[in-house]
Design a protein around this motif. Structure first.
Motif, short mmCIF file in Angstrom:
data_model
loop_
_atom_site.label_atom_id
_atom_site.label_comp_id
_atom_site.label_asym_id
_atom_site.label_seq_id
_atom_site.Cartn_x
_atom_site.Cartn_y
_atom_site.Cartn_z
N MET A 1 25.00 -18.38 -56.86
CA MET A 1 23.86 -17.28 -55.12
C MET A 1 23.46 -17.82 -54.74
SD MET A 1 22.67 -13.89 -57.47
CE MET A 1 23.25 -14.10 -58.34
N ASP A 2 23.49 -17.38 -53.09
CA ASP A 2 22.46 -18.04 -52.25
C ASP A 2 21.71 -17.32 -51.88
OD1 ASP A 2 21.17 -19.92 -50.28
OD2 ASP A 2 22.83 -19.43 -49.52
N ILE A 3 20.34 -16.54 -52.44
CA ILE A 3 19.49 -15.28 -52.13
C ILE A 3 18.15 -15.97 -51.87
CG2 ILE A 3 18.36 -13.36 -52.85
CD1 ILE A 3 20.68 -12.70 -54.58
N ARG A 4 17.23 -15.73 -50.65
CA ARG A 4 15.87 -16.83 -49.98
C ARG A 4 15.31 -15.73 -50.41
NH1 ARG A 4 15.74 -18.84 -45.57
NH2 ARG A 4 17.40 -17.20 -44.70
N PRO A 5 13.85 -15.75 -49.93
CA PRO A 5 13.14 -14.58 -49.94
C PRO A 5 13.65 -14.08 -48.48
CG PRO A 5 11.72 -16.41 -50.36
CD PRO A 5 13.46 -16.89 -50.62
N ILE A 6 13.01 -12.65 -48.52
CA ILE A 6 13.46 -12.23 -47.26
C ILE A 6 12.05 -12.21 -46.23
CG2 ILE A 6 13.44 -9.72 -46.09
CD1 ILE A 6 15.03 -9.02 -48.37
N ARG A 7 11.11 -12.45 -45.63
CA ARG A 7 9.94 -12.46 -45.10
C ARG A 7 10.11 -12.18 -43.23
NH1 ARG A 7 11.04 -18.82 -47.10
NH2 ARG A 7 10.21 -18.31 -48.98
N ALA A 17 22.77 -6.49 -44.53
CA ALA A 17 24.48 -6.08 -44.63
C ALA A 17 25.20 -7.38 -45.15
CB ALA A 17 24.66 -7.47 -43.27
N ALA A 18 24.42 -8.23 -46.34
CA ALA A 18 24.65 -8.52 -47.69
C ALA A 18 24.66 -7.31 -48.51
CB ALA A 18 24.72 -9.61 -48.00
N ILE A 19 23.85 -6.59 -48.62
CA ILE A 19 24.42 -4.96 -49.27
C ILE A 19 25.31 -4.63 -49.31
CG2 ILE A 19 22.12 -3.28 -49.95
CD1 ILE A 19 20.14 -4.65 -50.17
N ASP A 20 25.26 -4.26 -47.89
CA ASP A 20 26.44 -3.20 -47.59
C ASP A 20 27.48 -4.15 -47.41
OD1 ASP A 20 27.56 -0.84 -45.95
OD2 ASP A 20 28.23 -1.64 -44.49
N ALA A 21 27.71 -5.14 -48.10
CA ALA A 21 29.19 -5.92 -48.21
C ALA A 21 29.82 -5.47 -49.85
CB ALA A 21 29.39 -7.13 -47.44
N LEU A 22 28.47 -5.74 -50.25
CA LEU A 22 28.35 -5.65 -51.70
C LEU A 22 28.49 -4.70 -52.51
CD1 LEU A 22 26.20 -8.71 -52.38
CD2 LEU A 22 28.36 -8.43 -53.19
N GLY A 28 26.98 -6.17 -63.85
CA GLY A 28 27.25 -7.68 -65.06
C GLY A 28 28.26 -8.43 -63.94
N THR A 29 28.70 -7.98 -62.75
CA THR A 29 29.53 -9.24 -62.10
C THR A 29 28.10 -10.33 -61.36
OG1 THR A 29 29.95 -7.90 -60.10
CG2 THR A 29 31.13 -7.65 -62.38
N GLU A 30 29.14 -11.97 -60.79
CA GLU A 30 27.83 -12.19 -60.07
C GLU A 30 27.78 -11.85 -58.77
OE1 GLU A 30 28.20 -16.25 -57.32
OE2 GLU A 30 29.81 -16.59 -59.40
N ASP A 31 28.82 -10.75 -58.10
CA ASP A 31 28.58 -10.11 -57.07
C ASP A 31 27.38 -8.76 -57.65
OD1 ASP A 31 29.69 -11.37 -54.98
OD2 ASP A 31 31.24 -10.00 -55.05
N LYS A 34 24.16 -10.39 -57.90
CA LYS A 34 23.53 -10.43 -56.17
C LYS A 34 23.19 -9.18 -55.34
CE LYS A 34 25.07 -12.71 -51.55
NZ LYS A 34 25.72 -13.99 -51.65
N LEU A 35 23.44 -8.05 -55.75
CA LEU A 35 23.52 -7.07 -55.02
C LEU A 35 22.09 -5.96 -55.59
CD1 LEU A 35 23.92 -4.36 -53.51
CD2 LEU A 35 25.63 -3.85 -55.75
N ASP A 36 22.14 -6.01 -56.73
CA ASP A 36 20.75 -6.12 -57.53
C ASP A 36 19.84 -7.11 -56.90
OD1 ASP A 36 19.11 -4.69 -59.06
OD2 ASP A 36 19.55 -5.64 -61.11
N VAL A 37 19.71 -8.24 -57.13
CA VAL A 37 18.59 -8.92 -56.97
C VAL A 37 18.73 -9.03 -55.17
CG1 VAL A 37 18.22 -11.52 -56.26
CG2 VAL A 37 19.11 -10.55 -58.59
N LEU A 38 19.12 -8.88 -54.65
CA LEU A 38 19.05 -8.25 -52.91
C LEU A 38 18.09 -7.07 -52.86
CD1 LEU A 38 22.00 -9.48 -51.38
CD2 LEU A 38 20.42 -10.65 -50.99
N ALA A 39 18.45 -5.64 -53.13
CA ALA A 39 18.43 -4.20 -53.43
C ALA A 39 16.90 -4.56 -53.83
CB ALA A 39 19.30 -3.69 -54.06
#
Length: 129
Positions: A1-7, A17-22, A28-31, A34-39
């Motif tokens: 999972m490649d997630i970085r801070p939003i600066r 865009a990543a949230i839209d795709a996910l 409970g899945t990897e995606d 990732k959606l939860d962390v990005l949100a």
């Protein structure tokens, strides 16, 4: 999972865009993770850069009425009379605790917003009494 801070705004757009795709990824899945962390990151960025001010009690009532298609007569039915509804909406009278209780119970407006101090005509600040 490649997630970085939003600066930056560019980071923000990429995260959206990543949230839209996910969107719709199972929890409970990897995606889904990732959606939860990005949100969460997007929400934190937006709260810092574009904070939303809470409405005062009168504006909260007005917005609710507009969204629900309610007229002043509907407010009058909840708080007691057409004159009282007019006084509240025109900031001539502060909300009482009884009015707050009824608005919370019947219209499901948050009591914590309705009991906040707010401006009434004459320059004073009122809280539910």
């Amino acid at each position: 999972m490649d997630i970085r801070p939003i600066r930056t705004d560019e980071d923000h757009r990429a995260a959206l865009a990543a949230i839209d795709a996910l969107w719709g990824a199972p929890e409970g899945t990897e995606d889904g993770d990732k959606l939860d962390v990005l949100a969460t990151l997007v929400e934190a960025y937006e709260n810092i850069h574009w904070p939303i001010e809470l409405l005062d009690p009168v504006e909260t009532i007005k917005v609710h009425m507009e969204m629900a298609g309610l007229k002043q007569s509907a407010l009058a039915a909840v708080i007691g009379s057409k004159a009282r509804a007019s006084e509240v909406l025109n900031r001539k009278r502060g909300l009482t605790l009884d009015m707050v209780y009824k608005l919370n119970k019947e219209w499901h407006l948050p009591a914590d917003i309705l009991v906040q101090p707010y401006h009434v005509d004459g320059g004073s600040t009122r809280a539910a009494a």
